[in-house]
Design a protein around this motif. Structure first.
Motif, PDB file in Angstrom:
ATOM      1  N   GLY A 112       0.816  -1.208   0.000  1.00 35.82           N
ATOM      2  CA  GLY A 112       0.000   0.000   0.000  1.00 35.82           C
ATOM      3  C   GLY A 112       0.845   1.251   0.000  1.00 35.82           C
ATOM      4  O   GLY A 112       2.064   1.211   0.132  1.00 35.82           O
ATOM      5  N   SER A 172       7.248  -4.859  -7.955  1.00 37.50           N
ATOM      6  CA  SER A 172       6.049  -4.053  -8.195  1.00 37.50           C
ATOM      7  C   SER A 172       6.292  -3.018  -9.277  1.00 37.50           C
ATOM      8  O   SER A 172       7.377  -2.449  -9.386  1.00 37.50           O
ATOM      9  CB  SER A 172       5.627  -3.334  -6.907  1.00 37.50           C
ATOM     10  N   ASN A 229      -1.484  -4.547 -11.293  1.00 34.08           N
ATOM     11  CA  ASN A 229      -2.596  -4.516 -10.340  1.00 34.08           C
ATOM     12  C   ASN A 229      -3.224  -5.900 -10.221  1.00 34.08           C
ATOM     13  O   ASN A 229      -4.063  -6.291 -11.040  1.00 34.08           O
ATOM     14  CB  ASN A 229      -3.627  -3.470 -10.767  1.00 34.08           C
ATOM     15  N   TYR A 259      -5.529  -8.847  -8.813  1.00 34.66           N
ATOM     16  CA  TYR A 259      -6.867  -8.964  -8.228  1.00 34.66           C
ATOM     17  C   TYR A 259      -7.286 -10.425  -8.302  1.00 34.66           C
ATOM     18  O   TYR A 259      -6.661 -11.241  -8.989  1.00 34.66           O
ATOM     19  CB  TYR A 259      -7.879  -8.083  -8.975  1.00 34.66           C
ATOM     20  N   GLY A 288      -5.550  -2.834  -2.898  1.00 38.89           N
ATOM     21  CA  GLY A 288      -5.777  -2.290  -4.228  1.00 38.89           C
ATOM     22  C   GLY A 288      -7.200  -1.832  -4.419  1.00 38.89           C
ATOM     23  O   GLY A 288      -8.124  -2.200  -3.687  1.00 38.89           O
ATOM     24  N   ARG A 340      -4.509   1.218 -16.110  1.00 39.84           N
ATOM     25  CA  ARG A 340      -3.771   0.229 -15.335  1.00 39.84           C
ATOM     26  C   ARG A 340      -3.829  -1.119 -16.066  1.00 39.84           C
ATOM     27  O   ARG A 340      -4.596  -1.302 -17.002  1.00 39.84           O
ATOM     28  CB  ARG A 340      -4.379   0.057 -13.924  1.00 39.84           C
ATOM     29  N   PHE A 373      -4.734  -4.809 -15.047  1.00 32.47           N
ATOM     30  CA  PHE A 373      -5.292  -5.660 -14.001  1.00 32.47           C
ATOM     31  C   PHE A 373      -4.980  -7.116 -14.356  1.00 32.47           C
ATOM     32  O   PHE A 373      -5.429  -7.629 -15.381  1.00 32.47           O
ATOM     33  CB  PHE A 373      -6.794  -5.434 -13.876  1.00 32.47           C
ATOM     34  N   ASP A 401      -0.562   9.606  -6.398  1.00 34.69           N
ATOM     35  CA  ASP A 401      -1.046   8.646  -7.378  1.00 34.69           C
ATOM     36  C   ASP A 401      -0.509   9.015  -8.755  1.00 34.69           C
ATOM     37  O   ASP A 401      -0.389  10.200  -9.093  1.00 34.69           O
ATOM     38  CB  ASP A 401      -2.574   8.647  -7.432  1.00 34.69           C
TER      39      ASP A 401
END
Length: 353
Positions: free
Chosen positions: A78, A117, A206, A208, A220, A245, A247, A311
């Motif tokens: 985070g 990352s 990202n 998920y 996220g 992004r 995902f 961001d």
């Protein structure tokens, strides 16, 4: 292959443990089960499990005996709430990695796959019609407050076209978390040179999928949107929803770790190889929010115009190197993945104490 998976009880780590087991390997999980990652104690994987912190030198050293490779997923994730979080991030991510690598050097384990990352890049790749590829600076608060979200060319102020970021792009970490992730890579590279080891950093985009924690920005934005829809609320989308992004589904990320571990013997020793790990299908945050809302049968997202300093606007991956060199292929498409995620279970909420 016997593989120590640090953080193996976590969201991504548990999927890696499953992938290793299905492939006939022997995972060993080391996890501190910290409240910052687990709202409640999770179901521990049905493999050898050590409840310990990666910063515990004696336990880590003992855990490495008989191990062929390490898959290092343990980290504090985070953006953090402010710079006051810096000691916790550095302690968890960088000190923890240093302790692990020192123990690997002592014991003789020479294969490492690291959870990297995409945040190390800062903003993504941009091209100006007049000046070619440029690197815009951080967006200004006054521009964001006025709804001017797109970065402009630093030379002429023109609109920029976003593109895909390759592994050779300059790094530009813009918050504490990103800085610690880059430091992890530098530590891994130094370890590999010192001991003749093989180190791979998979720069996740990202991630998920099933098992994400509820209601937490540390997992996220997909987690926040899915949690809102589960409560019957509209997802709240920052800026204008146009942030691009990549995902990538958690099972595809687990598969990337598996191929990296299995390929380690064939990679050059004495250095760090970095691989972007993304789906190759850029989508906007708004796209994701609307796809989840449709799949959940919930209210349409609300575009708020709100923003967070720090961001980035667009960052999407060129993952062709991982495909070409290691043969990895993501198999879960965006529509399929979001539909599955809409009906999947989530972990209990996690956050900093």
């Amino acid at each position: 292959m016997r593989v120590l998976v640090t953080g193996g009880a976590g969201f991504i780590g548990s999927h890696i443990v499953t992938a290793l087991t299905k492939a006939g390997h022997e995972p060993v999980v080391l996890d501190a089960l910290l409240p910052s990652a687990h709202g409640v104690t999770p179901e521990v994987p049905a493999v050898e499990f050590l409840h310990a912190d990666v910063r515990d030198r004696l336990v880590v050293r003992a855990a490495l005996h008989g191990v062929d490779a390490v898959c290092h997923q343990a980290a504090m994730v985070g953006l953090g709430k402010g710079f006051a979080d810096a000691p916790e991030y550095v302690g968890s991510n960088d000190l923890g990695t240093a302790v692990l690598l020192a123990a690997m050097a002592d014991v003789g384990v020479r294969r490492l796959v690291l959870a990297g990352s995409m945040v190390v890049y800062g903003e993504g790749r941009y091209e100006c019609p007049a000046h070619g590829v440029v690197r815009p600076g951080a967006r200004l608060p006054q521009d964001l407050a006025a709804g001017r979200f797109e970065p402009r060319c630093p030379a002429c102020g023109a609109e920029l076209a976003p593109g895909l970021v390759a592994e050779d792009a300059p790094v530009d970490p813009r918050n504490v978390y990103a800085t610690t992730k880059l430091a992890q890579e530098h530590l891994a590279a130094a370890w590999a040179r010192a001991v003749g080891g093989t180190a791979v950093s998979l720069r996740y985009h990202n991630v998920y999928g099933p098992g994400m924690p509820r209601d937490t920005p540390y997992a996220g934005v997909a987690s926040l949107f899915r949690s809102a829809l589960a409560r019957g609320e509209a997802p709240r989308v920052f800026e204008d929803g146009g942030q691009r992004r990549d995902f990538v589904h958690v099972r595809d990320v687990a598969a990337a770790n598996l191929v990296a571990l299995e390929a380690a013997d064939g990679l050059p020793a004495g250095g760090l190889d970095t691989y972007n790990t993304g789906s190759g299908e850029p989508h906007t945050v708004g796209d994701m929010a609307f796809a989840l809302a449709r799949a959940c049968g919930g209210p349409e997202p609300v575009i708020t115009g709100e923003y967070r300093l720090g961001d980035v606007r667009h960052v999407t991956a060129d993952s062709s190197r991982l495909r070409g060199e290691l043969g990895w292929r993501p198999v879960v498409g965006f529509a399929e993945g979001m539909t599955e995620f809409a009906g999947a279970g989530q972990r209990a909420s996690a956050g900093l104490s």
